[in-house]
Scaffold this motif. Structure first.
Motif, short mmCIF file in Angstrom:
data_model
loop_
_atom_site.label_atom_id
_atom_site.label_comp_id
_atom_site.label_asym_id
_atom_site.label_seq_id
_atom_site.Cartn_x
_atom_site.Cartn_y
_atom_site.Cartn_z
N TYR A 171 16.93 -14.24 1.21
CA TYR A 171 16.81 -12.80 2.05
C TYR A 171 16.30 -11.61 1.50
O TYR A 171 15.61 -10.51 1.23
N HIS A 227 12.74 -12.11 0.68
CA HIS A 227 11.81 -11.54 2.47
C HIS A 227 11.85 -10.19 2.49
O HIS A 227 11.21 -9.81 2.92
N LEU A 228 12.85 -9.67 2.27
CA LEU A 228 13.04 -7.59 1.56
C LEU A 228 12.22 -7.29 0.81
O LEU A 228 11.26 -6.56 0.75
N LYS A 229 12.28 -8.36 -0.20
CA LYS A 229 11.56 -7.37 -1.53
C LYS A 229 9.33 -7.76 -0.79
O LYS A 229 8.85 -6.77 -1.14
N ALA A 230 9.43 -8.94 -0.11
CA ALA A 230 8.14 -9.33 0.35
C ALA A 230 8.01 -7.71 1.33
O ALA A 230 6.61 -7.30 1.56
N MET A 231 8.71 -7.85 2.61
CA MET A 231 8.46 -6.97 3.79
C MET A 231 8.22 -6.08 2.72
O MET A 231 7.39 -4.62 2.74
N GLU A 232 8.95 -5.30 1.79
CA GLU A 232 8.82 -3.81 0.47
C GLU A 232 7.10 -3.44 0.40
O GLU A 232 6.43 -2.92 0.85
N GLU A 289 5.01 -5.85 1.34
CA GLU A 289 3.97 -5.75 2.09
C GLU A 289 4.02 -3.67 2.96
O GLU A 289 2.43 -4.06 3.02
N LYS A 290 4.59 -3.53 3.14
CA LYS A 290 4.40 -2.24 3.32
C LYS A 290 3.67 -1.23 2.82
O LYS A 290 3.33 -0.27 2.95
N ARG A 291 4.40 -1.16 1.06
CA ARG A 291 3.45 -0.72 0.45
C ARG A 291 1.84 -0.88 0.19
O ARG A 291 1.21 0.49 0.14
#
Length: 428
Positions: A252, A255-260, A262-264
């Motif tokens: 998780y 996953h959070l790091k990947a989402m962050e 991607e947002k960046r």
């Protein structure tokens, strides 16, 4: 043929003297409806004395206005009429009943279909969760394969997990058996409670049976609600632990790091696109200037909104601090009041004790006098007993002294006799 009419009071020209420029009746009515006065004529005011006999009605003749019949002609409401009406109403009622039955059947079919679809949805959700677990295992295996993990270490980890699972299985079996034993004990206790309840109901008088039954029903409902709330609480705690474990796992976090990230990346792409549009070489200087001004205006608006929000927050903070200061003052005043109230309570308590002492003084005085009389009687008895014992001791001491004197006299006479005997022997 011209007819004679008396002249009107509004100086209206007669029918024979009308000019061709006079507007028609429809035109005059239209002007009147629009709130305008007719051209070339004067209206009849409320102060005009109009007499009907000067202008007799000619459209319907000299007999007056004809009455117009309204509605259908006369009907005879006999038995056949009412039977027909009742038949029509019965037909309408049957049609409404059929429509409602059809709607109910359609609703039942929809409910059955909804239940079936709900079951299918639950089955699909469980299947999806199972596939998600397989996918997670597959991704984990791929990650281990890409990272070059040792197969022997993985096998050892697998054996450790299997051993741990066996231990958990044994622990779960023990817990299951313990739960069964506890449930059996609970059932026995419930049977005993039911027997005790029957005995209590049998021993309670008839006038209190209804109240006891109501209280017992309320007690059972409360126990049921408590059990349900505890079950919900345990479910929520279990879900909370699952979510917490999921949030604390490395997957998780990745996953959070990947989402962050991607947002960046999306933010950087949008920023790059904006910069490319702003620095587009195909645009003329005027367009670039306008774009730059629009951007500056937008940024100024955002800055102004931020400043307004900041000022609002500062104002709220100031109000909150002011309210906090007032509350602190009230708290200090309440503390002072509590100190004084403690003193007041002590005074009230002392006054209450004094008042209770004064109220019970006569009764307490009587009790104390009785106790004093009892103590006096006890003291008199003790003194009498002591004096009797002293007299006995004195008498015994006198008797002992007399005995000692007699014994001394006896010893002295014996000694004298012995001396005389010795002297007689010497003399002899």
């Amino acid at each position: 043929k011209m007819s004679y009419r008396p002249p009107s009071r509004s100086n209206r020209p007669s029918s024979g003297l009308r000019t061709n420029n006079r507007p028609s009746t429809g035109f005059r009515r239209l002007d009147t409806a629009n709130g305008l006065k007719p051209v070339g004529s004067r209206t009849v005011g409320l102060d005009t004395n109009v007499q009907i006999e000067h202008r007799p009605i000619t459209q319907h003749g000299m007999t007056g206005m004809k009455s117009i019949s309204k509605g259908p002609s006369r009907k005879i409401a006999d038995r056949n009429y009412y039977e027909l009406q009742l038949k029509q109403k019965l037909v309408e009622i049957d049609a409404e009943i059929d429509r409602m039955n059809t709607a109910m059947q359609h609703s039942e079919r929809n409910k059955t279909r909804m239940t079936k679809m709900e079951k299918e949805r639950n089955a699909l959700l469980s299947e999806v969760r199972e596939y998600e677990g397989h996918l997670a295992d597959h991704n984990l295996a791929l990650d281990k394969l890409r990272s070059g993990a040792d197969i022997a270490g993985l096998q050892q980890m697998c054996h450790e997990i299997e051993a741990r699972n066996e231990e958990e299985k044994m622990r779960v079996d023990d817990m299951y058996l313990e739960r069964k034993n506890l449930e059996h004990q609970i059932q026995e206790i419930e049977v005993d409670i039911a027997a005790i309840y029957d005995e209590m109901v049998a021993s309670i008088p008839d006038e209190h049976t209804h109240h006891f039954s109501a209280f017992y029903d309320e007690f059972e409902k409360t126990n049921f609600l408590i059990a349900e709330k505890r079950k919900n609480l345990s479910d929520i705690q279990y879900k909370y632990q699952e979510i917490r474990h999921t949030l604390s796992s490395n997957e998780y976090a990745y996953h959070l790091k990947a989402m962050e990230l991607e947002k960046r990346v999306m933010d950087l792409k949008s920023f790059k696109l904006e910069l490319e549009q702003e620095t587009n070489g195909s645009m003329d200087p005027e367009q670039l200037k306008r774009n730059l001004l629009d951007k500056v205006k937008h940024d100024n608006g955002v800055l102004q909104q931020t400043m307004d929000a900041l000022s609002a927050v500062e104002e709220k903070l100031e109000n909150a601090q002011h309210a906090l200061g007032s509350k602190e003052k009230e708290f200090e005043s309440m503390k002072e009041f509590m100190k004084h109230s403690h003193k007041y309570q002590q005074l009230f308590e002392r006054d209450r004790k004094m008042q209770s002492f004064l109220d019970s003084y006569d009764e307490n005085l009587g009790d104390i006098n009785q106790q004093v009389q009892a103590l006096r009687q006890d003291n008199v008895g003790l003194l009498r007993h002591i004096s009797t014992e002293q007299e006995q001791q004195t008498m015994s001491a006198d008797i002992l002294a007399n005995q000692q004197q007699q014994q001394a006299k006896t010893d002295a006479s014996t000694a004298v006799v012995i001396c005389t005997a010795d002297e007689l022997k010497k003399k002899r």
